[in-house]
Scaffold this motif. Sequence first.
Motif, PDB file in Angstrom:
ATOM      1  N   ARG A 133       0.828  -1.202   0.000  1.00  0.00           N
ATOM      2  CA  ARG A 133       0.000   0.000   0.000  1.00  0.00           C
ATOM      3  C   ARG A 133       0.869   1.260   0.000  1.00  0.00           C
ATOM      4  NH1 ARG A 133      -3.098  -3.002   3.844  1.00  0.00           N
ATOM      5  NH2 ARG A 133      -2.097  -1.875   5.549  1.00  0.00           N
ATOM      6  N   GLN A 134       1.944   1.222   0.777  1.00  0.00           N
ATOM      7  CA  GLN A 134       2.832   2.370   0.880  1.00  0.00           C
ATOM      8  C   GLN A 134       3.480   2.678  -0.468  1.00  0.00           C
ATOM      9  OE1 GLN A 134       5.292   1.963   4.322  1.00  0.00           O
ATOM     10  NE2 GLN A 134       6.572   3.737   3.878  1.00  0.00           N
ATOM     11  N   ALA A 135       3.915   1.644  -1.167  1.00  0.00           N
ATOM     12  CA  ALA A 135       4.529   1.836  -2.477  1.00  0.00           C
ATOM     13  C   ALA A 135       3.507   2.325  -3.491  1.00  0.00           C
ATOM     14  CB  ALA A 135       5.168   0.533  -2.944  1.00  0.00           C
ATOM     15  N   TYR A 168      11.864  -2.674  -1.111  1.00  0.00           N
ATOM     16  CA  TYR A 168      13.089  -3.460  -1.220  1.00  0.00           C
ATOM     17  C   TYR A 168      13.166  -4.520  -0.118  1.00  0.00           C
ATOM     18  CZ  TYR A 168      14.724   0.549  -4.070  1.00  0.00           C
ATOM     19  OH  TYR A 168      14.862   1.534  -5.006  1.00  0.00           O
ATOM     20  N   GLN A 169      12.736  -4.153   1.075  1.00  0.00           N
ATOM     21  CA  GLN A 169      12.772  -5.111   2.188  1.00  0.00           C
ATOM     22  C   GLN A 169      11.905  -6.333   1.885  1.00  0.00           C
ATOM     23  OE1 GLN A 169      11.519  -2.763   5.545  1.00  0.00           O
ATOM     24  NE2 GLN A 169      13.587  -2.014   6.014  1.00  0.00           N
ATOM     25  N   GLN A 170      10.751  -6.101   1.316  1.00  0.00           N
ATOM     26  CA  GLN A 170       9.866  -7.221   0.997  1.00  0.00           C
ATOM     27  C   GLN A 170      10.466  -8.108  -0.100  1.00  0.00           C
ATOM     28  OE1 GLN A 170       7.000  -8.151   2.629  1.00  0.00           O
ATOM     29  NE2 GLN A 170       7.716  -6.564   4.047  1.00  0.00           N
ATOM     30  N   LEU A 171      11.135  -7.493  -1.064  1.00  0.00           N
ATOM     31  CA  LEU A 171      11.747  -8.275  -2.143  1.00  0.00           C
ATOM     32  C   LEU A 171      12.960  -9.067  -1.656  1.00  0.00           C
ATOM     33  CD1 LEU A 171      11.431  -5.779  -5.125  1.00  0.00           C
ATOM     34  CD2 LEU A 171      10.434  -8.070  -4.988  1.00  0.00           C
ATOM     35  N   TYR A 193      10.360   3.147  -8.370  1.00  0.00           N
ATOM     36  CA  TYR A 193      11.397   3.334  -7.351  1.00  0.00           C
ATOM     37  C   TYR A 193      12.743   2.799  -7.851  1.00  0.00           C
ATOM     38  CZ  TYR A 193       7.155   4.081  -4.737  1.00  0.00           C
ATOM     39  OH  TYR A 193       5.933   4.551  -4.326  1.00  0.00           O
ATOM     40  N   PRO A 194      13.276   3.390  -8.918  1.00  0.00           N
ATOM     41  CA  PRO A 194      14.527   2.890  -9.489  1.00  0.00           C
ATOM     42  C   PRO A 194      15.733   3.212  -8.614  1.00  0.00           C
ATOM     43  CG  PRO A 194      13.898   4.931 -10.564  1.00  0.00           C
ATOM     44  CD  PRO A 194      12.755   4.565  -9.641  1.00  0.00           C
ATOM     45  N   SER A 195      16.708   2.336  -8.660  1.00  0.00           N
ATOM     46  CA  SER A 195      17.976   2.521  -7.958  1.00  0.00           C
ATOM     47  C   SER A 195      18.836   1.319  -8.293  1.00  0.00           C
ATOM     48  CB  SER A 195      17.773   2.597  -6.434  1.00  0.00           C
ATOM     49  OG  SER A 195      17.417   1.322  -5.918  1.00  0.00           O
ATOM     50  N   PRO A 196      20.132   1.373  -8.008  1.00  0.00           N
ATOM     51  CA  PRO A 196      20.954   0.169  -8.199  1.00  0.00           C
ATOM     52  C   PRO A 196      20.420  -1.024  -7.403  1.00  0.00           C
ATOM     53  CG  PRO A 196      22.343   2.097  -7.921  1.00  0.00           C
ATOM     54  CD  PRO A 196      20.943   2.551  -7.642  1.00  0.00           C
ATOM     55  N   GLN A 197      19.889  -0.769  -6.202  1.00  0.00           N
ATOM     56  CA  GLN A 197      19.343  -1.842  -5.389  1.00  0.00           C
ATOM     57  C   GLN A 197      18.106  -2.457  -6.037  1.00  0.00           C
ATOM     58  OE1 GLN A 197      20.404  -3.485  -3.004  1.00  0.00           O
ATOM     59  NE2 GLN A 197      18.764  -4.248  -1.674  1.00  0.00           N
ATOM     60  N   ALA A 198      17.254  -1.616  -6.599  1.00  0.00           N
ATOM     61  CA  ALA A 198      16.050  -2.114  -7.263  1.00  0.00           C
ATOM     62  C   ALA A 198      16.421  -3.012  -8.435  1.00  0.00           C
ATOM     63  CB  ALA A 198      15.198  -0.939  -7.744  1.00  0.00           C
ATOM     64  N   LEU A 199      17.381  -2.574  -9.232  1.00  0.00           N
ATOM     65  CA  LEU A 199      17.798  -3.374 -10.385  1.00  0.00           C
ATOM     66  C   LEU A 199      18.437  -4.685  -9.941  1.00  0.00           C
ATOM     67  CD1 LEU A 199      18.062  -3.581 -13.429  1.00  0.00           C
ATOM     68  CD2 LEU A 199      20.226  -2.347 -13.267  1.00  0.00           C
ATOM     69  N   LYS A 200      19.215  -4.630  -8.881  1.00  0.00           N
ATOM     70  CA  LYS A 200      19.857  -5.843  -8.364  1.00  0.00           C
ATOM     71  C   LYS A 200      18.814  -6.867  -7.935  1.00  0.00           C
ATOM     72  CE  LYS A 200      22.888  -7.471  -4.632  1.00  0.00           C
ATOM     73  NZ  LYS A 200      23.692  -7.061  -3.446  1.00  0.00           N
ATOM     74  N   LEU A 201      17.786  -6.422  -7.233  1.00  0.00           N
ATOM     75  CA  LEU A 201      16.745  -7.327  -6.764  1.00  0.00           C
ATOM     76  C   LEU A 201      15.981  -7.937  -7.929  1.00  0.00           C
ATOM     77  CD1 LEU A 201      15.444  -5.124  -3.817  1.00  0.00           C
ATOM     78  CD2 LEU A 201      16.558  -7.365  -3.599  1.00  0.00           C
ATOM     79  N   ALA A 202      15.659  -7.108  -8.925  1.00  0.00           N
ATOM     80  CA  ALA A 202      14.925  -7.612 -10.080  1.00  0.00           C
ATOM     81  C   ALA A 202      15.765  -8.612 -10.871  1.00  0.00           C
ATOM     82  CB  ALA A 202      14.490  -6.451 -10.969  1.00  0.00           C
ATOM     83  N   LYS A 203      17.038  -8.327 -11.033  1.00  0.00           N
ATOM     84  CA  LYS A 203      17.915  -9.241 -11.762  1.00  0.00           C
ATOM     85  C   LYS A 203      18.028 -10.579 -11.047  1.00  0.00           C
ATOM     86  CE  LYS A 203      21.761  -7.460 -13.441  1.00  0.00           C
ATOM     87  NZ  LYS A 203      22.989  -6.617 -13.529  1.00  0.00           N
ATOM     88  N   GLN A 204      18.049 -10.552  -9.732  1.00  0.00           N
ATOM     89  CA  GLN A 204      18.116 -11.815  -8.986  1.00  0.00           C
ATOM     90  C   GLN A 204      16.893 -12.681  -9.256  1.00  0.00           C
ATOM     91  OE1 GLN A 204      18.586 -10.498  -4.925  1.00  0.00           O
ATOM     92  NE2 GLN A 204      20.814 -10.331  -5.075  1.00  0.00           N
TER      93      GLN A 204
END
Length: 352
Positions: free
Chosen positions: A46-48, A60-63, A83-94
């Motif tokens: 909901r927050q996102a 990111y915490q949920q992912l 919510y793009p960022s290096p962390q977001a891309l890293k999580l999606a790639k995983q």
Amino acid sequence: MSIRHRYLIALPLALVVLAVAILVVWRTPASSPPGPPAERYAKALRQAHAGLPGAARVLYQQLQRDDLTPIRRAALYNELPNYPSPQALKLAKQDLEHGDPLVRRAAIASIRRLLPPAQRSLVLGPLLEDEEQSVRFAAVDALMGLDPDAIGLYFRPLQSALEQYQQALEQQPDDAQAQTHLARLYLHERDFPSAEAALARSLRLAPQDPDALATQVRLLEAMDRHDASREVLAQALALRPDSAFLQYELGLWLLRHGQREYALLALSRAVELEPDNADYRYTLAITLHDLEQVEAAQKQLENLLDRQPANRRARVQLIRYWKETGQLQNVQVLLAELERQNPDDPYLQQGL
């Protein structure tokens, strides 16, 4: 799993299912109250979706969790592109290597929006040879339209997966959606006879389907039959003048033919008919700006952000327009809100 089922879940429109999943996880039956992890998940989603402060962090915490069901995990990817960022891309790639195809497809769709075309093929190219057919087809959809240089080493795998995709859709002659999508694939390849045949099958099954009519317009334009393409839209609108989708398609047709002033009327009508549609309102704002109606364009984007505070595309565009007119105080307000949502957003590095 049948080819029909694999195809249907491979379509980009399958993301609508994820939106339904969001509603499902928000509404847990009273007879079975969620434990703390489930509550945190629903709150983060909901927050996102609402663009509240801290949205990126909780998303990111949920992912990072490894105990989510595939449908819950996939629903998170519907929000991640805001919510793009290096962390977001890293999580999606995983999650491109996740064991469930639903999650891999959701990650593909998210990365499609996170990365510019030039970088997309390097990340998604390997999925063209995924063991699951629906994942391969999702990768094809994400890479369609890229020029050969952008596709690079994955040109041959893309062609191979595309042929498989076309063959699978050819086996669904009684499915209107499948035939419309097949027509678009053939149109991209400029195989006009095959595209016409697929589209004819689709329109025979669903003569007034808006998506098929829009595809027919694009096909006729590609064949330099511009008068015929205009006539298709005119006939469809005569039957359904209050169709926001058809008004929007008319606006796009007029834009493609350099008639921006007339396009403005059609796009405005589409927004009037469907005020919560972000794509319609965003396109209207861009068109207003192109016609040097900057204040009106700003107001449309403000309206869009009031309705969808998480819409990063609209936020960044409004920041740019306010910079153009020297309204730096407004720029600072929007940047501050963006920083509260996602302090690692790449756009924040640009400053004023």
